[in-house]
Design a protein around this motif. Structure first.
Motif, PDB file in Angstrom:
ATOM      1  N   UNK A 117      46.156  42.541  44.416  1.00 46.16           N
ATOM      2  CA  UNK A 117      45.163  42.107  45.402  1.00 46.16           C
ATOM      3  C   UNK A 117      45.369  40.638  45.772  1.00 46.16           C
ATOM      4  N   UNK A 118      44.822  40.289  46.941  1.00 49.62           N
ATOM      5  CA  UNK A 118      44.887  38.896  47.391  1.00 49.62           C
ATOM      6  C   UNK A 118      43.588  38.172  47.043  1.00 49.62           C
ATOM      7  N   UNK A 119      43.448  36.950  47.547  1.00 49.42           N
ATOM      8  CA  UNK A 119      42.266  36.135  47.237  1.00 49.42           C
ATOM      9  C   UNK A 119      40.980  36.722  47.814  1.00 49.42           C
ATOM     10  N   UNK A 120      41.094  37.677  48.749  1.00 47.26           N
ATOM     11  CA  UNK A 120      39.925  38.344  49.332  1.00 47.26           C
ATOM     12  C   UNK A 120      39.696  39.716  48.700  1.00 47.26           C
ATOM     13  N   UNK A 121      40.408  39.972  47.622  1.00 43.62           N
ATOM     14  CA  UNK A 121      40.330  41.226  46.869  1.00 43.62           C
ATOM     15  C   UNK A 121      40.776  42.434  47.680  1.00 43.62           C
ATOM     16  N   UNK A 122      41.698  42.205  48.600  1.00 45.74           N
ATOM     17  CA  UNK A 122      42.292  43.262  49.422  1.00 45.74           C
ATOM     18  C   UNK A 122      43.680  43.588  48.860  1.00 45.74           C
ATOM     19  N   UNK A 123      44.071  44.873  48.892  1.00 40.57           N
ATOM     20  CA  UNK A 123      45.402  45.243  48.396  1.00 40.57           C
ATOM     21  C   UNK A 123      46.515  44.536  49.165  1.00 40.57           C
ATOM     22  N   UNK A 124      47.541  44.104  48.427  1.00 41.55           N
ATOM     23  CA  UNK A 124      48.706  43.468  49.025  1.00 41.55           C
ATOM     24  C   UNK A 124      49.962  44.140  48.482  1.00 41.55           C
ATOM     25  N   UNK A 125      51.045  43.987  49.220  1.00 40.78           N
ATOM     26  CA  UNK A 125      52.321  44.575  48.834  1.00 40.78           C
ATOM     27  C   UNK A 125      52.824  43.962  47.532  1.00 40.78           C
ATOM     28  N   UNK A 126      53.328  44.829  46.672  1.00 33.87           N
ATOM     29  CA  UNK A 126      53.950  44.352  45.445  1.00 33.87           C
ATOM     30  C   UNK A 126      55.338  43.848  45.812  1.00 33.87           C
ATOM     31  N   UNK A 127      55.621  42.645  45.398  1.00 29.23           N
ATOM     32  CA  UNK A 127      56.920  42.027  45.704  1.00 29.23           C
ATOM     33  C   UNK A 127      57.954  42.644  44.761  1.00 29.23           C
ATOM     34  N   UNK A 128      58.954  43.300  45.352  1.00 25.82           N
ATOM     35  CA  UNK A 128      59.967  43.982  44.529  1.00 25.82           C
ATOM     36  C   UNK A 128      61.221  43.198  44.414  1.00 25.82           C
TER      37      UNK A 128
END
Length: 128
Positions: A117-128
């Protein structure tokens, strides 16, 4: 680092002692306490893998194969088993070791899904 190398590097092992304050009236570890420890080690493994803010979104089937008596050691082993776009799946096993005897037994097995999650608690892409 390859995906396999990251998975191997993020495997997490924690040892704990089962004290009476974590056991039920049968002198075995509370199931909820086992699940709490499993969630913690799953979080650590997921965070070590992604190096991002991770939160648990679900736990899958958790099998309690053997009771975990007071006065034993437990080893929790967490390993990333699937990497999605925003989430990871982590399997966790708990092994029992007697304090004064050789050998160990698998007691509990389960899996957890965690999402980045980001600072707004929204899902973000996992950096692979």
């Amino acid at each position: 680092m390859t995906l396999e190398e990251r998975i191997n590097a993020s495997e997490t092992r924690i040892f704990k002692t089962v004290f009476p304050n974590t056991t039920n009236h049968y002198d075995t570890l509370f199931g909820g306490e086992a699940m709490r420890m499993m969630d913690e080690v799953a979080f650590i493994a997921a965070t070590r893998f992604s190096r991002q803010v991770m939160v648990t979104v679900s736990s899958d089937k958790i099998d309690f194969k053997k009771p975990i008596p007071a006065g034993t050691f437990v080893e929790l082993v967490a390993r990333v088993t699937h990497v999605g776009n925003t989430s990871l799946k982590v399997t966790v096993e708990i092994y029992i070791e007697q304090m004064y005897a050789e050998g160990r037994e698998l007691a509990v097995h389960g899996s957890f899904a965690l999402v980045a999650i980001d600072e707004h608690k929204k899902p973000v892409k996992i950096i692979k």
